[in-house]
Design an enzyme around this catalytic site. Sequence first.
Site, PDB file in Angstrom:
ATOM      1  N   PHE A 240       3.713 -10.378   8.388  1.00 13.40           N
ATOM      2  CA  PHE A 240       2.285 -10.716   8.343  1.00 13.40           C
ATOM      3  C   PHE A 240       1.948 -11.540   7.090  1.00 13.40           C
ATOM      4  CE2 PHE A 240      -1.644  -8.454   6.543  1.00 13.40           C
ATOM      5  CZ  PHE A 240      -2.506  -9.489   6.867  1.00 13.40           C
ATOM      6  N   ILE A 241       2.107 -10.959   5.913  1.00 13.87           N
ATOM      7  CA  ILE A 241       1.681 -11.668   4.695  1.00 13.87           C
ATOM      8  C   ILE A 241       2.698 -12.753   4.323  1.00 13.87           C
ATOM      9  CG2 ILE A 241       0.962 -11.451   2.288  1.00 13.87           C
ATOM     10  CD1 ILE A 241       0.367  -8.472   2.859  1.00 13.87           C
TER      11      ILE A 241
ATOM     12  N   GLY B  51       8.804  -8.144  11.403  1.00 16.06           N
ATOM     13  CA  GLY B  51       8.469  -9.563  11.444  1.00 16.06           C
ATOM     14  C   GLY B  51       8.737 -10.143  12.829  1.00 16.06           C
TER      15      GLY B  51
ATOM     16  N   ILE C 227      17.953  -7.376   3.715  1.00 10.20           N
ATOM     17  CA  ILE C 227      18.026  -7.654   2.261  1.00 10.20           C
ATOM     18  C   ILE C 227      19.047  -6.768   1.553  1.00 10.20           C
ATOM     19  CG2 ILE C 227      15.732  -8.703   1.908  1.00 10.20           C
ATOM     20  CD1 ILE C 227      14.830  -5.846   0.908  1.00 10.20           C
TER      21      ILE C 227
ATOM     22  N   GLN D   9       9.934  -1.883   3.499  1.00 11.18           N
ATOM     23  CA  GLN D   9       9.518  -0.844   4.428  1.00 11.18           C
ATOM     24  C   GLN D   9       8.066  -0.599   4.035  1.00 11.18           C
ATOM     25  OE1 GLN D   9       8.233   1.879   6.475  1.00 11.18           O
ATOM     26  NE2 GLN D   9       8.398   2.723   4.409  1.00 11.18           N
TER      27      GLN D   9
ATOM     28  N   TYR E 201       6.260   5.719  -0.443  1.00  8.75           N
ATOM     29  CA  TYR E 201       6.123   4.256  -0.425  1.00  8.75           C
ATOM     30  C   TYR E 201       5.576   3.745  -1.776  1.00  8.75           C
ATOM     31  CZ  TYR E 201       3.698  -0.185   0.686  1.00  8.75           C
ATOM     32  OH  TYR E 201       3.206  -1.469   0.674  1.00  8.75           O
TER      33      TYR E 201
ATOM     34  N   ARG F  86     -12.290   1.054   0.848  1.00 11.86           N
ATOM     35  CA  ARG F  86     -11.102   0.282   0.480  1.00 11.86           C
ATOM     36  C   ARG F  86     -11.521  -1.093  -0.014  1.00 11.86           C
ATOM     37  NH1 ARG F  86      -9.575   4.583   0.880  1.00 11.86           N
ATOM     38  NH2 ARG F  86      -7.972   5.535   2.169  1.00 11.86           N
TER      39      ARG F  86
ATOM     40  N   GLY G 141      -4.027  13.457   2.973  1.00 10.53           N
ATOM     41  CA  GLY G 141      -3.389  12.695   1.897  1.00 10.53           C
ATOM     42  C   GLY G 141      -3.955  11.304   1.700  1.00 10.53           C
TER      43      GLY G 141
END
Length: 313
Positions: A11-12, A36, A52, A75, A141, A208, A268
């Site tokens: 996406f980015i 992707g 990677i 991830q 993460y 956000r 969370g």
Amino acid sequence: MKVFVTGGAGFIGSNVVDLLVENGYEVVIVDNLTSGRQSNLNPKAKFYQLDIRDPQLHEIFQHERPDFVSHHAAQVDVRKSVADPMHDASINVLGTLNVLEAARKVSVKRFIYISTGGAVYGEPEYLPCDENHPINPICQYGASKHLGEHYLYMYQVMYGMNYTVLRYPNVYGPRQDPHGEAGVVAIFTGRMVEGEPITINGDGEQSRDFLYVGDCARANLLALRVDHANGIYNLATSQATSINELYQTLKKITDYPLEAAYGPAKLGETRHIYLTADKAGQHLGWEQTVNLEEGLRRTVAHYKTHERAKASA
Ligand SMILES: NC(=O)c1ccc[n+]([C@@H]2O[C@H](COP(=O)([O-])OP(=O)(O)OC[C@H]3O[C@@H](n4cnc5c(N)ncnc54)[C@H](O)[C@@H]3O)[C@@H](O)[C@H]2O)c1
């Protein structure tokens, strides 16, 4: 100038690739296409389908000898990181280290590392969070993404490798997966355009900092161009938008006729977070250029012309 973009089919990353190509950079993409898509790949960029973590990455770096790296591959799913922290760390920590080692051996001019302002600060002690806010991630993460930042500092001290860390807030825009678990804008957009029901988690008052993907791409471009872009930079709108406000704005743009249901809050989840990007403004000359309503309009337009076309193909 040649830029190596990991995650350039995502996406980015793919939005970053497009902007770099537009600005005359030669781009090489490495992506294993887990999330992707082939259709996101810029035809003017060279593409290697590779993990990677693969040792072959070093040969590709030796062959391509890029000037810069923009490391987006990761991830990215918080819930998966909680369910399988070893897998998360193997990509976000060991994978990042593999990219760093390969980059060091060809003496890249600068390494741009994409981190996350939404997950490294944890439950904010003050708002907006600046780069000096304590780092207290509350998910695997957030911890694994933060570790990459430590390696960069170390690589600068040990090997003189220049680096820029960009801590993105909640990013939205064209090519975000509308069927994913995360990415509330993409999920709402897809469901509203298709006239499907929507459930808001909790009372919807959680907030956000939503930044349009084109503004993230521009920060990557600036980080390549500005010589003194060393350090850690938040990107942000510095505005808290509640999920209810987001829902109302999208409802208006899409003429969505239904009313959202409210479900249980996600455990969370941070209640409120937004960041300040003053430092990126001062050092990189970066600022937000696309406001939320305009960004949402572009996202809806893209969904209608691209995602629907794909679904019906
Ligand atoms: N989306 C957001 O709101 C947000 C916020 C903060 C930070 N970020 C960061 O931005 C970056 C891009 O995220 P995104 O939202 O575009 O997600 P994405 O899933 O669309 O992009 C990640 C890309 O990396 C690739 N990839 C994953 N594992 C790989 C591996 N082992 N080897 C090679 N390629 C691999 C995927 O195929 C995908 O193309 C990530 O580093 C993420 O942590 C995203």
